[in-house]
Design a protein around this motif. Structure first.
Motif, PDB file in Angstrom:
ATOM      1  N   SER A 275       0.831  -1.205   0.000  1.00 38.23           N
ATOM      2  CA  SER A 275       0.000   0.000   0.000  1.00 38.23           C
ATOM      3  C   SER A 275       0.867   1.257   0.000  1.00 38.23           C
ATOM      4  O   SER A 275       0.536   2.255  -0.684  1.00 38.23           O
ATOM      5  CB  SER A 275      -0.931  -0.016   1.209  1.00 38.23           C
ATOM      6  OG  SER A 275      -1.789  -1.136   1.169  1.00 38.23           O
ATOM      7  N   ILE A 276       1.960   1.231   0.746  1.00 39.72           N
ATOM      8  CA  ILE A 276       2.858   2.394   0.759  1.00 39.72           C
ATOM      9  C   ILE A 276       3.478   2.610  -0.617  1.00 39.72           C
ATOM     10  O   ILE A 276       3.577   3.749  -1.114  1.00 39.72           O
ATOM     11  CB  ILE A 276       3.941   2.213   1.829  1.00 39.72           C
ATOM     12  CG1 ILE A 276       3.308   2.222   3.233  1.00 39.72           C
ATOM     13  CG2 ILE A 276       5.003   3.301   1.726  1.00 39.72           C
ATOM     14  CD1 ILE A 276       4.277   1.921   4.345  1.00 39.72           C
TER      15      ILE A 276
ATOM     16  N   GLY B 122       3.448   5.817  -5.758  1.00 39.66           N
ATOM     17  CA  GLY B 122       3.376   5.733  -7.198  1.00 39.66           C
ATOM     18  C   GLY B 122       4.452   4.906  -7.836  1.00 39.66           C
ATOM     19  O   GLY B 122       4.665   4.989  -9.057  1.00 39.66           O
ATOM     20  N   GLU B 123       5.129   4.095  -7.048  1.00 38.67           N
ATOM     21  CA  GLU B 123       6.217   3.293  -7.600  1.00 38.67           C
ATOM     22  C   GLU B 123       5.725   2.007  -8.252  1.00 38.67           C
ATOM     23  O   GLU B 123       6.410   1.452  -9.120  1.00 38.67           O
ATOM     24  CB  GLU B 123       7.235   2.957  -6.503  1.00 38.67           C
ATOM     25  CG  GLU B 123       7.915   4.192  -5.939  1.00 38.67           C
ATOM     26  CD  GLU B 123       8.938   3.834  -4.881  1.00 38.67           C
ATOM     27  OE1 GLU B 123       9.105   2.596  -4.636  1.00 38.67           O
ATOM     28  OE2 GLU B 123       9.552   4.738  -4.304  1.00 38.67           O
ATOM     29  N   THR B 124       4.601   1.474  -7.826  1.00 39.28           N
ATOM     30  CA  THR B 124       4.108   0.214  -8.378  1.00 39.28           C
ATOM     31  C   THR B 124       2.592   0.182  -8.288  1.00 39.28           C
ATOM     32  O   THR B 124       1.972   0.982  -7.575  1.00 39.28           O
ATOM     33  CB  THR B 124       4.695  -0.987  -7.620  1.00 39.28           C
ATOM     34  OG1 THR B 124       4.227  -2.193  -8.248  1.00 39.28           O
ATOM     35  CG2 THR B 124       4.252  -0.987  -6.176  1.00 39.28           C
TER      36      THR B 124
END
Length: 426
Positions: free
Chosen positions: A370-371, A376-378
């Motif tokens: 979730s983090i 927006g990394e994955t």
């Protein structure tokens, strides 16, 4: 007698007497007439007396005239005397004197079943198809047990042997009544044989050993000596094993894991040569394949357990019953021992701990994903790890639920706990 009845009686007597002849008939008739006249006069006087008295109410018999009662003198009641028919009863004074002189009879105690006499030593030997080694074993036991000066018995438990083992044991019993034999209808396993042997043992000290001659009976005095030092269970340690490598390596690994998980530091849990106090064999329940873990079960019950090195001899007759199946069943039985001894009364402690680990791992995975999504990394939708996290959380909740159900069942079926009490001073 009424007047009319008296007259009829006289007429009947006269008619009968009239048929007689001779002088005897004449004198008899004259005597009868005189007697009848006297009866008539007595009846007339009684009738006059009754008429002068006031009338009485009729009796319950329905008769008009009351009956004359005759009072009979009653004899004093005497207690019946003992004796045969025809014997003369003794006087009451004599009976009282005899009773006073006779001593009071002691109350007879209730007859109870005779309890078997306890012994100093019981040797329990389970066996399966050991026909060739029994005679040598019996001879060696006789030589050793005759020197320790203890009352003893030897209990052989035939676990459904298919050879002539039972016939050899029958002959041994006929030669020595101290040898007892128990025979199963089929093969139930070593644990069942030991359990039945423990129930039949009467000795204060119980020795167990195998019947394949690999256990040396000369080690029995050493085991007894350690028991007298204060230990409750003494396990043999085959320090130098006379077995092939296919048995020694798995056995060492098995003993290491068992010692680590049970907390009891022993080198050889599965040695057949052991010594027990009678309290241990009467309290520890052996079933399934738990005979390997009797030291661990006794340790969990609070008994003092130790080990002593013993001599191990190579197998002389037959072949070993050890196999890969027994090795796997041994570890499954270890889980049974750990769960039934530590978590039987508190199942939530086991299932709750496992479920909490699973749920915590799944929660950490999903929070981390979730983090990453927020940064927006994955993307979470194409990450299988997200599904793994959810699965771990679900499994963890199920484990905790199973623990709660176990606690509810335990509380519903709760009975008084059985505690192992060593001694009591009242």
């Amino acid at each position: 007698m009424s007047l009319a009845r008296t007259r009829r009686h006289c007429v009947a007597s006269w008619s009968w007497r009239s048929r007689c002849s001779g002088s005897h008939c004449f004198f008899g008739t004259e005597w009868l007439i005189s007697l009848s006249l006297q009866s008539l006069e007595r009846t007339r006087l009684l009738t006059q007396e009754d008429e002068q008295q006031p009338p009485q109410p009729p009796s319950h018999r329905g008769e008009g005239a009351p009956r004359r009662s005759f009072h009979r003198r009653r004899r004093p009641h005497r207690p019946p005397t003992q004796g045969t028919t025809g014997e003369t009863a003794a006087a009451p004074e004599t009976q009282a004197a005899v009773k006073a002189a006779a001593p009071a009879a002691a109350p007879q105690p209730l007859r109870q079943h005779a309890q078997p006499r306890s012994l100093d030593l019981s040797v329990v030997i389970p066996l399966f198809n050991e026909e060739q080694s029994i005679e040598d074993l019996v001879r060696q036991l006789r030589d050793v047990l005759s020197t320790i000066r203890m009352s003893y018995e030897v209990i052989f438990v035939d676990d459904g042997s298919s050879d002539g083992s039972f016939n050899v044991l029958r002959r041994a019993h006929q030669q020595n009544p101290r040898i007892k034999v128990i025979r199963f209808r089929r093969n139930y396993g070593k644990s069942a044989a030991l359990s039945v042997g423990f129930k039949s043992a009467r000795g204060a000290i119980v020795i167990t050993m195998d019947a394949d001659l690999q256990d040396d009976p000369r080690e029995i005095p050493n085991l007894i000596r350690r028991i007298r030092e204060g230990y409750d269970l003494v396990s043999g340690w085959k320090k130098k094993r006379r077995d092939p490598i296919t048995r020694t390596i798995p056995s060492k690994f098995f003993n290491f894991v068992t010692s680590l998980m049970s907390g009891l530091k022993l080198h050889d849990f599965n040695c057949g040569l052991k010594a027990y106090r009678s309290a241990v064999v009467k309290e520890v329940r052996v079933y399934g394949e738990l005979h390997r873990y009797i030291p661990a079960l006794a340790h969990f019950s609070g008994f003092r357990v130790t080990e002593v090195p013993v001599e191990h001899r190579p197998r002389k007759f037959g072949k070993s019953k050890f196999g890969a199946g027994r090795f796997i069943r041994g570890f499954l039985d270890l889980l049974t021992v750990l769960f039934t001894t530590r978590y039987f009364r508190r199942p939530l402690h086991f299932f709750g701990a496992v479920g909490s680990l699973f749920a915590l791992a799944g929660l950490v995975i999903n929070v981390w994903l979730s983090i990453l999504k927020l940064l927006g990394e994955t993307s979470i939708s194409n990450r299988p790890l997200f599904l793994v996290g959810i699965l771990l959380i679900v499994v963890g909740v199920q484990f905790v639920s199973i623990g709660l159900l176990g606690e509810m069942i335990t509380k519903a079926q709760h009975s008084e706990e059985e505690y192992s009490i060593r001694e009591t001073i009242m």
